[in-house]
Design a protein around this motif. Sequence first.
Motif, PDB file in Angstrom:
ATOM      1  N   SER A 106       0.720  -1.125  -0.208  1.00  0.00           N
ATOM      2  CA  SER A 106       0.063   0.040   0.130  1.00  0.00           C
ATOM      3  C   SER A 106       0.946   1.220   0.157  1.00  0.00           C
ATOM      4  CB  SER A 106      -0.865   0.183   1.311  1.00  0.00           C
ATOM      5  OG  SER A 106      -0.038   0.060   2.335  1.00  0.00           O
ATOM      6  N   ASP A 107       2.254   1.092   0.066  1.00  0.00           N
ATOM      7  CA  ASP A 107       3.084   2.184  -0.071  1.00  0.00           C
ATOM      8  C   ASP A 107       3.635   2.404  -1.267  1.00  0.00           C
ATOM      9  OD1 ASP A 107       4.438  -0.202  -0.101  1.00  0.00           O
ATOM     10  OD2 ASP A 107       6.302   0.608   0.884  1.00  0.00           O
ATOM     11  N   GLY A 108       4.393   3.587  -1.718  1.00  0.00           N
ATOM     12  CA  GLY A 108       4.657   3.991  -2.959  1.00  0.00           C
ATOM     13  C   GLY A 108       5.924   3.056  -3.267  1.00  0.00           C
ATOM     14  N   PHE A 109       6.123   2.773  -4.388  1.00  0.00           N
ATOM     15  CA  PHE A 109       7.281   1.800  -5.061  1.00  0.00           C
ATOM     16  C   PHE A 109       7.710   2.337  -6.425  1.00  0.00           C
ATOM     17  CE2 PHE A 109       2.996   0.111  -6.024  1.00  0.00           C
ATOM     18  CZ  PHE A 109       2.930   0.120  -7.226  1.00  0.00           C
ATOM     19  N   GLU A 110       7.371   3.314  -7.075  1.00  0.00           N
ATOM     20  CA  GLU A 110       7.867   3.717  -8.277  1.00  0.00           C
ATOM     21  C   GLU A 110       9.181   4.073  -8.358  1.00  0.00           C
ATOM     22  OE1 GLU A 110       6.216   3.660 -11.144  1.00  0.00           O
ATOM     23  OE2 GLU A 110       4.478   2.853 -10.189  1.00  0.00           O
ATOM     24  N   GLN A 111       9.755   4.577  -6.958  1.00  0.00           N
ATOM     25  CA  GLN A 111      11.176   4.803  -7.136  1.00  0.00           C
ATOM     26  C   GLN A 111      12.240   3.419  -7.205  1.00  0.00           C
ATOM     27  OE1 GLN A 111      13.194   7.509  -7.524  1.00  0.00           O
ATOM     28  NE2 GLN A 111      15.047   6.084  -7.366  1.00  0.00           N
ATOM     29  N   GLU A 112      11.613   2.541  -6.407  1.00  0.00           N
ATOM     30  CA  GLU A 112      12.074   1.074  -6.598  1.00  0.00           C
ATOM     31  C   GLU A 112      12.015   0.682  -7.956  1.00  0.00           C
ATOM     32  OE1 GLU A 112      10.570  -1.601  -3.355  1.00  0.00           O
ATOM     33  OE2 GLU A 112      10.039   0.392  -2.184  1.00  0.00           O
ATOM     34  N   ALA A 147       9.400  -9.846  -8.355  1.00  0.00           N
ATOM     35  CA  ALA A 147       9.375 -10.676  -7.099  1.00  0.00           C
ATOM     36  C   ALA A 147      10.144  -9.494  -5.923  1.00  0.00           C
ATOM     37  CB  ALA A 147      10.222 -11.776  -6.860  1.00  0.00           C
ATOM     38  N   LEU A 148      11.175  -8.863  -6.657  1.00  0.00           N
ATOM     39  CA  LEU A 148      11.671  -7.799  -5.702  1.00  0.00           C
ATOM     40  C   LEU A 148      10.811  -6.824  -5.432  1.00  0.00           C
ATOM     41  CD1 LEU A 148      15.165  -7.523  -7.328  1.00  0.00           C
ATOM     42  CD2 LEU A 148      14.855  -8.503  -5.277  1.00  0.00           C
ATOM     43  N   LEU A 149       9.674  -6.396  -6.126  1.00  0.00           N
ATOM     44  CA  LEU A 149       8.704  -5.339  -5.793  1.00  0.00           C
ATOM     45  C   LEU A 149       7.942  -5.956  -4.706  1.00  0.00           C
ATOM     46  CD1 LEU A 149       8.220  -2.315  -7.095  1.00  0.00           C
ATOM     47  CD2 LEU A 149       9.946  -4.043  -8.316  1.00  0.00           C
ATOM     48  N   ALA A 150       7.835  -7.013  -4.328  1.00  0.00           N
ATOM     49  CA  ALA A 150       7.140  -7.377  -3.022  1.00  0.00           C
ATOM     50  C   ALA A 150       7.860  -7.345  -1.799  1.00  0.00           C
ATOM     51  CB  ALA A 150       6.780  -8.904  -3.244  1.00  0.00           C
ATOM     52  N   LYS A 151       9.194  -6.570  -2.068  1.00  0.00           N
ATOM     53  CA  LYS A 151       9.920  -6.349  -0.688  1.00  0.00           C
ATOM     54  C   LYS A 151      10.087  -7.979  -0.040  1.00  0.00           C
ATOM     55  CE  LYS A 151       9.993  -2.587   1.301  1.00  0.00           C
ATOM     56  NZ  LYS A 151       9.765  -1.359   1.994  1.00  0.00           N
ATOM     57  N   PRO A 152      10.697  -8.869  -0.459  1.00  0.00           N
ATOM     58  CA  PRO A 152      10.914 -10.097   0.108  1.00  0.00           C
ATOM     59  C   PRO A 152      11.945 -10.172   1.134  1.00  0.00           C
ATOM     60  CG  PRO A 152      11.649 -10.229  -2.058  1.00  0.00           C
ATOM     61  CD  PRO A 152      11.031  -8.952  -1.897  1.00  0.00           C
ATOM     62  N   ARG A 153      11.631 -10.930   2.231  1.00  0.00           N
ATOM     63  CA  ARG A 153      12.632 -11.195   3.270  1.00  0.00           C
ATOM     64  C   ARG A 153      13.489 -12.573   2.509  1.00  0.00           C
ATOM     65  NH1 ARG A 153      10.496 -11.152   9.241  1.00  0.00           N
ATOM     66  NH2 ARG A 153      12.898 -11.275   9.427  1.00  0.00           N
ATOM     67  N   ILE A 154      12.559 -13.337   2.057  1.00  0.00           N
ATOM     68  CA  ILE A 154      13.103 -14.679   1.460  1.00  0.00           C
ATOM     69  C   ILE A 154      12.563 -14.692   0.008  1.00  0.00           C
ATOM     70  CG2 ILE A 154      13.186 -17.078   1.335  1.00  0.00           C
ATOM     71  CD1 ILE A 154      12.713 -17.032   4.438  1.00  0.00           C
TER      72      ILE A 154
END
Length: 234
Positions: A106-112, A147-154
């Motif tokens: 729910s946060d911003g991710f365009e910079q990522e 997948a990286l856009l999901a901010k994974p820990r694993i």
Amino acid sequence: MLLEVEGLDVRYGRNHAIKGLDLELAQGEIVTVLGANGAGKSSLLKAVQGTVKPAAGTVRLNGETVTGWSSPKRVRAGLTLVPEGRQIFVSLSVHENLQMGAYTRSDGFEQEIEEIYDRFPNLAARRDMMASVLSGGEQQMLAISRALLAKPRIMMLDEPSLGLSPILVQSLFELIEDLNRDGLTILLVEQNTHMALQTAHRGYVLELGATVLSGTAEELLADDRLEEAYLGGN
């Protein structure tokens, strides 16, 4: 341990795909799961991700039992799967595929996304094109980036080198090492045995759904049983 799997059983009707499997993954590790086709590797990842319901066993993430959680809830908790065959959305653009990776956020991710384009110039050049125009290597980079856009820990990777040329395989494993150096914990299912063990810290070898070997990457590389008994010389 960041991920703990205990006594995992997976069945598809009469097919007993995973039999009482135990696995551990510590923060910052790359752990690889090896075995011949039909050994149960993909079933293991699907059960950990929550897309397959186990018949028995427990999955814990950072000490919390997640066995009954839905797959989206596990993604929000930091557990992300890059499936075999990429499974990108070929009818969507490259950029739209990346946006889909953040569907639980729910946060911003365009910079990522812009940082991903900096890392993968080929994706940046094709950002507005349909993902169907990408080469196999570019599709794999897109799948990992999504997948990286999901901010994974694993991040769990299921046969990421499948169908790639040797040069692209080398680039892929360099990327896996880079992501791990950046702090990402990785569970890797891979048929390219030697590349996987040259990259991973530890490994498990499955045969018919059960663990038959485990140890450090160095121990497994030196074990004659790896090639002779289980992997047919791969």
